[in-house]
Motif scaffolding. Structure first.
Motif, PDB file in Angstrom:
ATOM      1  N   ALA A   1     -11.914  19.931 -15.069  1.00 30.59           N
ATOM      2  CA  ALA A   1     -10.998  18.808 -14.927  1.00 30.59           C
ATOM      3  C   ALA A   1      -9.977  19.073 -13.827  1.00 30.59           C
ATOM      4  CB  ALA A   1     -10.298  18.546 -16.258  1.00 30.59           C
ATOM      5  N   ALA A   2      -9.471  20.294 -13.751  1.00 35.59           N
ATOM      6  CA  ALA A   2      -8.492  20.641 -12.720  1.00 35.59           C
ATOM      7  C   ALA A   2      -9.108  20.534 -11.329  1.00 35.59           C
ATOM      8  CB  ALA A   2      -7.961  22.054 -12.972  1.00 35.59           C
ATOM      9  N   LEU A   3     -10.379  20.933 -11.195  1.00 33.32           N
ATOM     10  CA  LEU A   3     -11.058  20.828  -9.901  1.00 33.32           C
ATOM     11  C   LEU A   3     -11.226  19.363  -9.488  1.00 33.32           C
ATOM     12  CD1 LEU A   3     -12.580  22.148  -7.550  1.00 33.32           C
ATOM     13  CD2 LEU A   3     -14.667  22.084  -8.974  1.00 33.32           C
ATOM     14  N   THR A   4     -11.597  18.526 -10.451  1.00 33.32           N
ATOM     15  CA  THR A   4     -11.750  17.096 -10.157  1.00 33.32           C
ATOM     16  C   THR A   4     -10.424  16.482  -9.717  1.00 33.32           C
ATOM     17  OG1 THR A   4     -13.546  16.912 -11.775  1.00 33.32           O
ATOM     18  CG2 THR A   4     -12.442  14.880 -11.119  1.00 33.32           C
ATOM     19  N   ALA A   5      -9.337  16.861 -10.383  1.00 29.39           N
ATOM     20  CA  ALA A   5      -8.024  16.334 -10.023  1.00 29.39           C
ATOM     21  C   ALA A   5      -7.620  16.789  -8.622  1.00 29.39           C
ATOM     22  CB  ALA A   5      -6.986  16.789 -11.053  1.00 29.39           C
ATOM     23  N   ALA A   6      -7.928  18.046  -8.278  1.00 29.43           N
ATOM     24  CA  ALA A   6      -7.583  18.557  -6.945  1.00 29.43           C
ATOM     25  C   ALA A   6      -8.370  17.813  -5.870  1.00 29.43           C
ATOM     26  CB  ALA A   6      -7.867  20.056  -6.877  1.00 29.43           C
ATOM     27  N   ARG A   7      -9.641  17.520  -6.145  1.00 31.87           N
ATOM     28  CA  ARG A   7     -10.435  16.765  -5.181  1.00 31.87           C
ATOM     29  C   ARG A   7      -9.873  15.352  -4.989  1.00 31.87           C
ATOM     30  NH1 ARG A   7     -16.314  18.640  -7.574  1.00 31.87           N
ATOM     31  NH2 ARG A   7     -16.544  20.583  -6.343  1.00 31.87           N
TER      32      ARG A   7
ATOM     33  N   THR B   1      -4.875  11.635   0.117  1.00 31.71           N
ATOM     34  CA  THR B   1      -4.097  11.807   1.347  1.00 31.71           C
ATOM     35  C   THR B   1      -4.561  10.865   2.452  1.00 31.71           C
ATOM     36  OG1 THR B   1      -5.565  13.578   2.139  1.00 31.71           O
ATOM     37  CG2 THR B   1      -3.661  14.235   0.807  1.00 31.71           C
ATOM     38  N   VAL B   2      -5.606  10.100   2.187  1.00 31.70           N
ATOM     39  CA  VAL B   2      -6.119   9.111   3.148  1.00 31.70           C
ATOM     40  C   VAL B   2      -5.899   7.721   2.557  1.00 31.70           C
ATOM     41  CG1 VAL B   2      -8.124   8.295   4.422  1.00 31.70           C
ATOM     42  CG2 VAL B   2      -7.842  10.754   3.987  1.00 31.70           C
ATOM     43  N   LEU B   3      -5.227   6.852   3.303  1.00 31.74           N
ATOM     44  CA  LEU B   3      -4.930   5.499   2.847  1.00 31.74           C
ATOM     45  C   LEU B   3      -5.840   4.519   3.583  1.00 31.74           C
ATOM     46  CD1 LEU B   3      -2.967   3.853   1.044  1.00 31.74           C
ATOM     47  CD2 LEU B   3      -1.510   3.579   3.052  1.00 31.74           C
ATOM     48  N   THR B   4      -6.610   3.729   2.815  1.00 29.73           N
ATOM     49  CA  THR B   4      -7.550   2.772   3.410  1.00 29.73           C
ATOM     50  C   THR B   4      -7.184   1.348   2.985  1.00 29.73           C
ATOM     51  OG1 THR B   4      -9.075   3.019   1.548  1.00 29.73           O
ATOM     52  CG2 THR B   4      -9.402   4.467   3.453  1.00 29.73           C
TER      53      THR B   4
ATOM     54  N   LEU C   1       0.835  -1.200   0.000  1.00 29.57           N
ATOM     55  CA  LEU C   1       0.000   0.000   0.000  1.00 29.57           C
ATOM     56  C   LEU C   1       0.868   1.247   0.000  1.00 29.57           C
ATOM     57  CD1 LEU C   1      -2.744  -1.074   2.567  1.00 29.57           C
ATOM     58  CD2 LEU C   1      -2.660  -1.445   0.092  1.00 29.57           C
ATOM     59  N   ALA C   2       0.466   2.219  -0.818  1.00 31.75           N
ATOM     60  CA  ALA C   2       1.207   3.470  -0.933  1.00 31.75           C
ATOM     61  C   ALA C   2       0.229   4.604  -1.216  1.00 31.75           C
ATOM     62  CB  ALA C   2       2.249   3.384  -2.051  1.00 31.75           C
ATOM     63  N   PHE C   3       0.611   5.817  -0.813  1.00 32.79           N
ATOM     64  CA  PHE C   3      -0.164   6.998  -1.174  1.00 32.79           C
ATOM     65  C   PHE C   3       0.088   7.318  -2.645  1.00 32.79           C
ATOM     66  CE2 PHE C   3       0.376   7.607   3.422  1.00 32.79           C
ATOM     67  CZ  PHE C   3      -0.923   7.903   3.798  1.00 32.79           C
ATOM     68  N   ARG C   4      -0.911   7.879  -3.287  1.00 34.89           N
ATOM     69  CA  ARG C   4      -0.754   8.270  -4.694  1.00 34.89           C
ATOM     70  C   ARG C   4      -0.257   9.699  -4.831  1.00 34.89           C
ATOM     71  NH1 ARG C   4      -5.872   5.990  -8.029  1.00 34.89           N
ATOM     72  NH2 ARG C   4      -4.604   6.860  -9.715  1.00 34.89           N
ATOM     73  N   VAL C   5      -0.059  10.374  -3.683  1.00 36.47           N
ATOM     74  CA  VAL C   5       0.507  11.724  -3.681  1.00 36.47           C
ATOM     75  C   VAL C   5       1.580  11.781  -2.602  1.00 36.47           C
ATOM     76  CG1 VAL C   5      -1.576  12.871  -4.547  1.00 36.47           C
ATOM     77  CG2 VAL C   5      -1.296  12.504  -2.081  1.00 36.47           C
ATOM     78  N   SER C   6       2.449  12.781  -2.702  1.00 32.36           N
ATOM     79  CA  SER C   6       3.513  12.966  -1.718  1.00 32.36           C
ATOM     80  C   SER C   6       3.022  13.844  -0.569  1.00 32.36           C
ATOM     81  CB  SER C   6       4.733  13.619  -2.375  1.00 32.36           C
ATOM     82  OG  SER C   6       5.187  12.853  -3.465  1.00 32.36           O
ATOM     83  N   GLY C   7       3.735  13.769   0.561  1.00 31.21           N
ATOM     84  CA  GLY C   7       3.382  14.617   1.690  1.00 31.21           C
ATOM     85  C   GLY C   7       3.987  14.115   2.985  1.00 31.21           C
ATOM     86  N   ARG C   8       3.659  14.813   4.070  1.00 33.97           N
ATOM     87  CA  ARG C   8       4.151  14.430   5.393  1.00 33.97           C
ATOM     88  C   ARG C   8       3.098  13.575   6.092  1.00 33.97           C
ATOM     89  NH1 ARG C   8       7.417  18.366   9.234  1.00 33.97           N
ATOM     90  NH2 ARG C   8       8.893  17.694   7.645  1.00 33.97           N
TER      91      ARG C   8
ATOM     92  N   ASP D   1      -0.694  15.020   5.759  1.00 37.08           N
ATOM     93  CA  ASP D   1      -1.108  16.390   6.064  1.00 37.08           C
ATOM     94  C   ASP D   1      -1.812  16.956   4.829  1.00 37.08           C
ATOM     95  OD1 ASP D   1      -1.429  19.013   6.698  1.00 37.08           O
ATOM     96  OD2 ASP D   1       0.656  19.388   7.255  1.00 37.08           O
ATOM     97  N   PRO D   2      -3.107  17.303   4.915  1.00 38.78           N
ATOM     98  CA  PRO D   2      -3.853  17.711   3.728  1.00 38.78           C
ATOM     99  C   PRO D   2      -3.773  19.205   3.417  1.00 38.78           C
ATOM    100  CG  PRO D   2      -5.351  17.556   5.583  1.00 38.78           C
ATOM    101  CD  PRO D   2      -3.978  17.204   6.106  1.00 38.78           C
ATOM    102  N   THR D   3      -3.032  19.991   4.203  1.00 37.52           N
ATOM    103  CA  THR D   3      -3.085  21.461   4.084  1.00 37.52           C
ATOM    104  C   THR D   3      -2.790  21.923   2.665  1.00 37.52           C
ATOM    105  OG1 THR D   3      -2.391  21.655   6.391  1.00 37.52           O
ATOM    106  CG2 THR D   3      -2.197  23.620   4.988  1.00 37.52           C
ATOM    107  N   ASP D   4      -1.677  21.471   2.091  1.00 36.61           N
ATOM    108  CA  ASP D   4      -1.295  21.932   0.747  1.00 36.61           C
ATOM    109  C   ASP D   4      -2.356  21.572  -0.283  1.00 36.61           C
ATOM    110  OD1 ASP D   4       1.029  22.911   1.807  1.00 36.61           O
ATOM    111  OD2 ASP D   4       2.270  21.205   1.213  1.00 36.61           O
ATOM    112  N   TYR D   5      -2.951  20.403  -0.149  1.00 35.95           N
ATOM    113  CA  TYR D   5      -3.937  19.960  -1.132  1.00 35.95           C
ATOM    114  C   TYR D   5      -5.266  20.694  -0.939  1.00 35.95           C
ATOM    115  CZ  TYR D   5      -0.465  16.411  -2.040  1.00 35.95           C
ATOM    116  OH  TYR D   5       0.713  15.782  -2.361  1.00 35.95           O
ATOM    117  N   GLU D   6      -5.576  21.108   0.276  1.00 33.07           N
ATOM    118  CA  GLU D   6      -6.770  21.909   0.508  1.00 33.07           C
ATOM    119  C   GLU D   6      -6.623  23.291  -0.112  1.00 33.07           C
ATOM    120  OE1 GLU D   6      -8.186  19.928   4.781  1.00 33.07           O
ATOM    121  OE2 GLU D   6      -7.001  21.776   4.735  1.00 33.07           O
ATOM    122  N   ILE D   7      -5.412  23.860  -0.045  1.00 33.03           N
ATOM    123  CA  ILE D   7      -5.165  25.169  -0.670  1.00 33.03           C
ATOM    124  C   ILE D   7      -5.319  25.068  -2.185  1.00 33.03           C
ATOM    125  CG2 ILE D   7      -3.407  26.912  -1.109  1.00 33.03           C
ATOM    126  CD1 ILE D   7      -2.322  26.339   1.703  1.00 33.03           C
ATOM    127  N   VAL D   8      -4.746  24.030  -2.767  1.00 42.35           N
ATOM    128  CA  VAL D   8      -4.859  23.840  -4.217  1.00 42.35           C
ATOM    129  C   VAL D   8      -6.324  23.653  -4.608  1.00 42.35           C
ATOM    130  CG1 VAL D   8      -4.288  22.311  -6.140  1.00 42.35           C
ATOM    131  CG2 VAL D   8      -2.543  22.913  -4.451  1.00 42.35           C
TER     132      VAL D   8
END
Length: 369
Positions: free
Chosen positions: A135-141, A147-150, A55-62, A84-91
Protein backbone atom coordinates in the motif's frame (compact mmCIF):
# COMPACT_ATOMS: atom_id res chain seq x y z
CA UNK A 1 -49.60 114.40 -6.40
CA UNK A 2 -51.84 112.63 -3.93
CA UNK A 3 -54.37 111.87 -6.66
CA UNK A 4 -51.69 110.36 -8.84
CA UNK A 5 -50.46 108.08 -6.03
CA UNK A 6 -54.01 106.98 -5.27
CA UNK A 7 -54.62 106.13 -8.92
CA UNK A 8 -51.47 104.08 -9.08
CA UNK A 9 -52.40 102.13 -5.96
CA UNK A 10 -55.87 101.45 -7.34
CA UNK A 11 -54.40 100.19 -10.59
CA UNK A 12 -52.09 97.81 -8.74
CA UNK A 13 -54.95 96.35 -6.73
CA UNK A 14 -56.90 95.68 -9.93
CA UNK A 15 -54.27 93.28 -11.35
CA UNK A 16 -54.76 89.84 -9.78
CA UNK A 17 -51.54 87.78 -9.48
CA UNK A 18 -51.38 84.58 -11.52
CA UNK A 19 -52.22 81.46 -9.48
CA UNK A 20 -49.26 79.15 -8.74
CA UNK A 21 -49.05 75.97 -10.80
CA UNK A 22 -50.72 72.94 -9.20
CA UNK A 23 -48.53 71.09 -6.74
CA UNK A 24 -46.77 68.00 -8.11
CA UNK A 25 -45.52 65.28 -5.80
CA UNK A 26 -42.65 62.91 -6.67
CA UNK A 27 -43.65 59.26 -6.28
CA UNK A 28 -42.18 55.83 -6.89
CA UNK A 29 -44.25 53.77 -9.33
CA UNK A 30 -44.81 50.05 -9.75
CA UNK A 31 -46.08 48.33 -12.91
CA UNK A 32 -48.75 45.75 -12.14
CA UNK A 33 -48.11 42.36 -13.71
CA UNK A 34 -50.67 40.30 -15.53
CA UNK A 35 -51.18 42.45 -18.61
CA UNK A 36 -51.28 41.26 -22.18
CA UNK A 37 -47.51 40.74 -22.30
CA UNK A 38 -47.06 39.71 -18.67
CA UNK A 39 -45.69 36.31 -19.68
CA UNK A 40 -42.93 37.85 -21.80
CA UNK A 41 -40.30 39.17 -19.43
CA UNK A 42 -36.79 40.56 -19.76
CA UNK A 43 -34.08 40.04 -17.14
CA UNK A 44 -30.40 40.92 -16.81
CA UNK A 45 -28.20 37.85 -17.08
CA UNK A 46 -24.62 36.82 -16.38
CA UNK A 47 -22.57 34.56 -18.61
CA UNK A 48 -20.63 31.66 -17.13
CA UNK A 49 -18.82 28.63 -18.49
CA UNK A 50 -20.92 25.47 -18.55
CA UNK A 51 -17.88 23.36 -17.69
CA UNK A 52 -15.19 24.87 -15.47
CA UNK A 53 -12.57 23.64 -13.05
CA UNK A 54 -10.14 25.04 -10.52
CA UNK A 55 -7.06 22.91 -11.09
CA UNK A 56 -4.64 22.14 -8.27
CA UNK A 57 -1.88 19.66 -7.49
CA UNK A 58 -2.78 16.98 -4.96
CA UNK A 59 0.70 17.23 -3.43
CA UNK A 60 2.93 20.12 -2.38
CA UNK A 61 6.18 21.11 -4.06
CA UNK A 62 8.09 23.63 -6.15
CA UNK A 63 6.69 24.43 -9.57
CA UNK A 64 9.21 23.23 -12.13
CA UNK A 65 7.31 23.70 -15.41
CA UNK A 66 4.36 25.92 -16.24
CA UNK A 67 3.49 25.23 -19.84
CA UNK A 68 0.43 27.41 -20.45
CA UNK A 69 -0.54 31.06 -20.49
CA UNK A 70 -3.87 32.75 -19.86
CA UNK A 71 -6.07 32.43 -22.94
CA UNK A 72 -4.37 29.28 -24.26
CA UNK A 73 -6.58 26.58 -25.73
CA UNK A 74 -5.68 23.14 -24.34
CA UNK A 75 -6.75 19.59 -25.16
CA UNK A 76 -7.96 16.93 -22.76
CA UNK A 77 -5.00 15.17 -21.14
CA UNK A 78 -2.50 17.87 -22.11
CA UNK A 79 0.21 18.53 -19.51
CA UNK A 80 -0.27 21.99 -18.00
CA UNK A 81 2.33 22.11 -15.22
CA UNK A 82 4.82 19.97 -13.31
CA UNK A 83 6.31 20.00 -9.82
CA UNK A 84 9.90 19.11 -9.01
CA UNK A 85 9.62 15.30 -8.58
CA UNK A 86 12.97 14.72 -6.79
CA UNK A 87 11.59 14.31 -3.25
CA UNK A 88 8.82 12.00 -4.44
CA UNK A 89 11.24 9.88 -6.46
CA UNK A 90 13.37 9.38 -3.33
CA UNK A 91 10.32 8.34 -1.32
CA UNK A 92 9.29 5.97 -4.09
CA UNK A 93 12.73 4.33 -4.11
CA UNK A 94 12.60 3.84 -0.33
CA UNK A 95 9.08 2.37 -0.50
CA UNK A 96 10.16 0.07 -3.32
CA UNK A 97 13.02 -1.30 -1.20
CA UNK A 98 10.72 -1.88 1.76
CA UNK A 99 8.22 -3.60 -0.49
CA UNK A 100 10.84 -5.90 -2.03
CA UNK A 101 12.09 -6.93 1.43
CA UNK A 102 8.61 -7.55 2.77
CA UNK A 103 7.72 -9.57 -0.31
CA UNK A 104 10.77 -11.84 0.05
CA UNK A 105 10.03 -12.46 3.73
CA UNK A 106 6.42 -13.25 2.95
CA UNK A 107 7.39 -15.72 0.20
CA UNK A 108 9.75 -17.50 2.64
CA UNK A 109 7.05 -17.54 5.26
CA UNK A 110 4.74 -19.38 2.88
CA UNK A 111 7.29 -22.22 2.62
CA UNK A 112 8.14 -22.30 6.32
CA UNK A 113 4.56 -22.36 7.55
CA UNK A 114 3.88 -25.55 5.56
CA UNK A 115 6.56 -27.50 7.45
CA UNK A 116 5.67 -25.88 10.75
CA UNK A 117 9.04 -24.09 11.06
CA UNK A 118 7.39 -20.80 12.04
CA UNK A 119 4.33 -20.04 14.07
CA UNK A 120 1.10 -18.85 12.60
CA UNK A 121 1.56 -15.57 14.44
CA UNK A 122 4.88 -14.90 12.71
CA UNK A 123 3.38 -15.77 9.35
CA UNK A 124 0.48 -13.37 9.87
CA UNK A 125 2.95 -10.64 10.83
CA UNK A 126 4.92 -11.21 7.60
CA UNK A 127 1.74 -11.03 5.55
CA UNK A 128 0.66 -7.80 7.26
CA UNK A 129 4.09 -6.23 6.66
CA UNK A 130 3.90 -7.20 3.00
CA UNK A 131 0.43 -5.69 2.54
CA UNK A 132 1.46 -2.51 4.33
CA UNK A 133 4.57 -2.17 2.17
CA UNK A 134 2.48 -2.75 -0.96
CA UNK A 135 0.00 0.00 0.00
CA UNK A 136 2.84 2.41 0.82
CA UNK A 137 4.45 1.72 -2.57
CA UNK A 138 1.17 2.40 -4.37
CA UNK A 139 0.75 5.68 -2.49
CA UNK A 140 4.31 6.75 -3.36
CA UNK A 141 3.69 6.03 -7.04
CA UNK A 142 0.49 8.05 -6.94
CA UNK A 143 2.23 11.00 -5.25
CA UNK A 144 4.82 10.98 -8.01
CA UNK A 145 2.06 10.94 -10.64
CA UNK A 146 0.37 13.85 -8.86
CA UNK A 147 3.38 16.07 -9.59
CA UNK A 148 2.05 16.34 -13.16
CA UNK A 149 -1.09 18.44 -13.73
CA UNK A 150 -3.15 17.64 -16.85
CA UNK A 151 -6.29 19.14 -18.39
CA UNK A 152 -9.42 17.12 -17.48
CA UNK A 153 -11.26 18.41 -20.57
CA UNK A 154 -10.75 20.53 -23.66
CA UNK A 155 -10.97 24.22 -22.82
CA UNK A 156 -9.31 27.57 -22.44
CA UNK A 157 -7.05 28.78 -19.64
CA UNK A 158 -9.10 31.48 -17.92
CA UNK A 159 -6.58 32.45 -15.22
CA UNK A 160 -3.22 31.49 -13.81
CA UNK A 161 -2.68 32.09 -10.09
CA UNK A 162 1.02 31.12 -9.84
CA UNK A 163 4.31 31.68 -11.62
CA UNK A 164 7.04 29.22 -12.41
CA UNK A 165 9.40 28.13 -9.60
CA UNK A 166 6.94 29.09 -6.85
CA UNK A 167 6.27 26.75 -3.94
CA UNK A 168 2.66 25.57 -4.04
CA UNK A 169 0.59 23.72 -1.48
CA UNK A 170 -1.51 20.65 -2.05
CA UNK A 171 -4.98 21.60 -3.37
CA UNK A 172 -3.95 25.22 -3.90
CA UNK A 173 -5.63 26.46 -7.09
CA UNK A 174 -3.00 27.16 -9.72
CA UNK A 175 -5.01 27.25 -12.98
CA UNK A 176 -8.63 28.04 -13.86
CA UNK A 177 -9.87 26.07 -16.87
CA UNK A 178 -13.13 26.76 -18.72
CA UNK A 179 -14.86 25.09 -21.63
CA UNK A 180 -16.43 27.99 -23.53
CA UNK A 181 -17.85 26.05 -26.48
CA UNK A 182 -21.07 26.00 -24.47
CA UNK A 183 -22.07 28.78 -22.09
CA UNK A 184 -24.41 29.17 -19.13
CA UNK A 185 -26.57 32.27 -18.83
CA UNK A 186 -27.76 32.84 -15.26
CA UNK A 187 -30.68 35.07 -14.26
CA UNK A 188 -32.55 35.67 -11.00
CA UNK A 189 -36.30 35.19 -11.24
CA UNK A 190 -38.36 37.25 -8.75
CA UNK A 191 -40.82 35.37 -6.61
CA UNK A 192 -43.76 37.10 -8.33
CA UNK A 193 -42.84 35.24 -11.55
CA UNK A 194 -42.05 31.89 -9.92
CA UNK A 195 -45.30 32.09 -7.96
CA UNK A 196 -47.25 32.38 -11.23
CA UNK A 197 -45.69 29.28 -12.82
CA UNK A 198 -48.00 26.28 -12.79
CA UNK A 199 -47.22 23.55 -10.29
CA UNK A 200 -46.41 20.86 -12.86
CA UNK A 201 -43.82 23.15 -14.45
CA UNK A 202 -41.97 23.36 -11.15
CA UNK A 203 -41.65 19.60 -10.63
CA UNK A 204 -38.16 18.29 -10.15
CA UNK A 205 -36.36 17.76 -13.44
CA UNK A 206 -39.24 19.07 -15.56
CA UNK A 207 -37.34 22.20 -16.53
CA UNK A 208 -34.76 20.08 -18.31
CA UNK A 209 -37.29 17.91 -20.11
CA UNK A 210 -37.98 18.13 -23.82
CA UNK A 211 -41.50 19.39 -23.13
CA UNK A 212 -40.20 22.30 -21.05
CA UNK A 213 -37.67 23.18 -23.71
CA UNK A 214 -40.55 23.59 -26.16
CA UNK A 215 -42.85 25.54 -23.83
CA UNK A 216 -40.35 27.89 -22.15
CA UNK A 217 -38.82 29.93 -24.95
CA UNK A 218 -35.87 32.12 -23.98
CA UNK A 219 -33.40 34.21 -25.95
CA UNK A 220 -30.23 36.09 -25.03
CA UNK A 221 -28.88 39.25 -26.61
CA UNK A 222 -25.60 41.03 -25.96
CA UNK A 223 -24.41 44.62 -25.86
CA UNK A 224 -23.39 45.76 -29.31
CA UNK A 225 -25.26 42.82 -30.91
CA UNK A 226 -28.84 43.68 -30.00
CA UNK A 227 -29.95 42.81 -33.54
CA UNK A 228 -29.19 39.12 -32.88
CA UNK A 229 -30.90 36.71 -30.51
CA UNK A 230 -29.44 33.40 -29.33
CA UNK A 231 -31.75 30.57 -28.35
CA UNK A 232 -31.35 29.41 -24.75
CA UNK A 233 -32.02 25.92 -23.40
CA UNK A 234 -33.42 25.52 -19.84
CA UNK A 235 -30.96 23.83 -17.50
CA UNK A 236 -31.66 24.44 -13.79
CA UNK A 237 -34.18 26.22 -11.58
CA UNK A 238 -33.41 26.70 -7.90
CA UNK A 239 -36.28 25.86 -5.55
CA UNK A 240 -34.89 27.87 -2.62
CA UNK A 241 -34.80 31.66 -2.79
CA UNK A 242 -31.68 33.68 -2.12
CA UNK A 243 -31.90 34.96 1.46
CA UNK A 244 -30.84 38.49 0.51
CA UNK A 245 -32.71 39.14 -2.75
CA UNK A 246 -35.60 36.66 -2.44
CA UNK A 247 -35.02 35.64 -6.06
CA UNK A 248 -34.55 32.19 -7.59
CA UNK A 249 -31.40 31.38 -9.54
CA UNK A 250 -32.28 30.11 -13.02
CA UNK A 251 -29.72 28.78 -15.50
CA UNK A 252 -29.93 28.39 -19.27
CA UNK A 253 -27.32 27.10 -21.73
CA UNK A 254 -26.41 28.27 -25.23
CA UNK A 255 -23.85 27.47 -27.89
CA UNK A 256 -21.03 30.03 -27.97
CA UNK A 257 -21.17 32.41 -30.96
CA UNK A 258 -18.50 31.76 -33.56
CA UNK A 259 -18.21 35.26 -35.03
CA UNK A 260 -17.63 37.28 -31.84
CA UNK A 261 -16.45 36.62 -28.30
CA UNK A 262 -18.83 35.95 -25.44
CA UNK A 263 -16.77 35.14 -22.36
CA UNK A 264 -17.63 34.14 -18.79
CA UNK A 265 -18.32 37.19 -16.66
CA UNK A 266 -19.99 39.18 -19.45
CA UNK A 267 -23.60 40.37 -19.18
CA UNK A 268 -26.62 39.54 -21.32
CA UNK A 269 -30.27 40.50 -21.67
CA UNK A 270 -32.56 37.47 -21.40
CA UNK A 271 -36.10 37.51 -22.80
CA UNK A 272 -38.38 34.69 -21.65
CA UNK A 273 -41.82 33.74 -22.95
CA UNK A 274 -43.64 31.94 -20.12
CA UNK A 275 -47.06 32.00 -21.78
CA UNK A 276 -47.49 28.21 -21.75
CA UNK A 277 -46.37 27.60 -18.18
CA UNK A 278 -48.00 30.51 -16.32
CA UNK A 279 -51.36 30.26 -14.62
CA UNK A 280 -54.24 32.20 -16.11
CA UNK A 281 -54.99 33.31 -12.58
CA UNK A 282 -56.35 36.89 -12.32
CA UNK A 283 -54.52 37.43 -9.05
CA UNK A 284 -51.94 40.23 -9.19
CA UNK A 285 -49.18 40.90 -6.66
CA UNK A 286 -48.25 44.46 -5.66
CA UNK A 287 -46.19 46.03 -2.86
CA UNK A 288 -48.08 46.15 0.44
CA UNK A 289 -47.48 49.88 0.88
CA UNK A 290 -49.20 50.61 -2.46
CA UNK A 291 -52.58 49.65 -0.92
CA UNK A 292 -54.23 52.39 1.16
CA UNK A 293 -57.60 52.72 2.89
CA UNK A 294 -60.20 55.28 1.82
CA UNK A 295 -62.55 57.17 4.16
CA UNK A 296 -64.70 54.03 4.53
CA UNK A 297 -61.60 51.93 5.32
CA UNK A 298 -61.93 50.12 2.00
CA UNK A 299 -58.68 49.17 0.19
CA UNK A 300 -57.63 51.22 -2.83
CA UNK A 301 -54.58 52.04 -4.92
CA UNK A 302 -53.54 55.18 -6.76
CA UNK A 303 -53.33 54.59 -10.51
CA UNK A 304 -51.30 56.86 -12.79
CA UNK A 305 -52.79 58.46 -15.91
CA UNK A 306 -49.62 58.69 -18.02
CA UNK A 307 -51.12 61.29 -20.37
CA UNK A 308 -51.89 63.92 -17.73
CA UNK A 309 -49.45 62.60 -15.09
CA UNK A 310 -52.27 62.68 -12.53
CA UNK A 311 -53.49 59.93 -10.23
CA UNK A 312 -56.94 58.57 -9.50
CA UNK A 313 -58.20 56.26 -6.80
CA UNK A 314 -59.03 52.68 -7.79
CA UNK A 315 -60.90 50.38 -5.34
CA UNK A 316 -59.42 46.88 -5.15
CA UNK A 317 -60.12 43.57 -3.46
CA UNK A 318 -57.13 42.22 -1.59
CA UNK A 319 -56.14 38.69 -0.64
CA UNK A 320 -53.31 37.26 1.40
CA UNK A 321 -49.91 38.79 2.08
CA UNK A 322 -46.53 37.22 1.29
CA UNK A 323 -43.50 39.09 2.57
CA UNK A 324 -43.70 42.64 1.26
CA UNK A 325 -46.34 41.75 -1.36
CA UNK A 326 -50.12 41.46 -1.28
CA UNK A 327 -52.62 39.84 -3.62
CA UNK A 328 -55.02 41.96 -5.66
CA UNK A 329 -57.98 39.74 -6.45
CA UNK A 330 -59.91 42.30 -8.48
CA UNK A 331 -59.83 45.94 -9.48
CA UNK A 332 -56.72 45.90 -11.67
CA UNK A 333 -56.36 44.46 -15.16
CA UNK A 334 -52.58 44.31 -15.26
CA UNK A 335 -50.11 46.65 -16.88
CA UNK A 336 -51.19 49.70 -14.86
CA UNK A 337 -48.67 51.90 -13.10
CA UNK A 338 -49.59 52.41 -9.46
CA UNK A 339 -47.98 54.50 -6.74
CA UNK A 340 -45.79 52.31 -4.53
CA UNK A 341 -44.15 55.02 -2.40
CA UNK A 342 -45.91 58.29 -1.50
CA UNK A 343 -49.50 56.98 -1.67
CA UNK A 344 -50.63 58.35 1.76
CA UNK A 345 -50.01 61.95 0.62
CA UNK A 346 -52.04 61.92 -2.61
CA UNK A 347 -55.45 63.28 -3.53
CA UNK A 348 -57.80 62.66 -6.45
CA UNK A 349 -56.46 64.24 -9.62
CA UNK A 350 -53.15 65.33 -8.07
CA UNK A 351 -50.26 65.77 -10.44
CA UNK A 352 -47.25 63.58 -9.78
CA UNK A 353 -43.76 63.17 -11.14
CA UNK A 354 -41.65 60.08 -11.36
CA UNK A 355 -39.04 60.01 -8.64
CA UNK A 356 -35.59 60.72 -10.12
CA UNK A 357 -33.47 57.61 -10.68
CA UNK A 358 -30.90 58.84 -8.18
CA UNK A 359 -33.56 58.77 -5.46
CA UNK A 360 -34.83 55.24 -5.92
CA UNK A 361 -33.44 51.79 -6.42
CA UNK A 362 -34.30 50.28 -9.78
CA UNK A 363 -35.96 46.87 -9.35
CA UNK A 364 -35.29 44.09 -11.77
CA UNK A 365 -38.02 43.46 -14.30
CA UNK A 366 -40.90 41.84 -12.45
CA UNK A 367 -39.35 42.32 -9.00
CA UNK A 368 -41.54 43.85 -6.32
CA UNK A 369 -40.41 47.03 -4.59
Amino acid sequence: MALTLTALLAGCRGEEPEPPPPASRPVKLFTVGGGGNAAIRTFPGRVDATQRAELAFRVSGRLQELRVKEGDLVEQGQVLAKLDPTDYEIVLEDRQASYDNAKRNFERGKELIVDGNISRLDYDRMEANFRTASAALTAARQDLDYTVLTAPFRGRIARRDVENFEDVLARQTVIWLQNINELDVVINLPESVVRSVRGEAREEGNLRSGEAAETVVAYASFEGRRDRQFLLRPKELATKADEQTQTFRTTFTMDAPTDFNVLPGMTANVTIDLTRVMDNDPVKWVPVRAVQADSDLEPRVWVLDPQSMTVFSQPVEVGRMSGRSIQILSGLEGGEEIVAVGAPYLAEGMRVTRMPLSEQAIPRDGELL
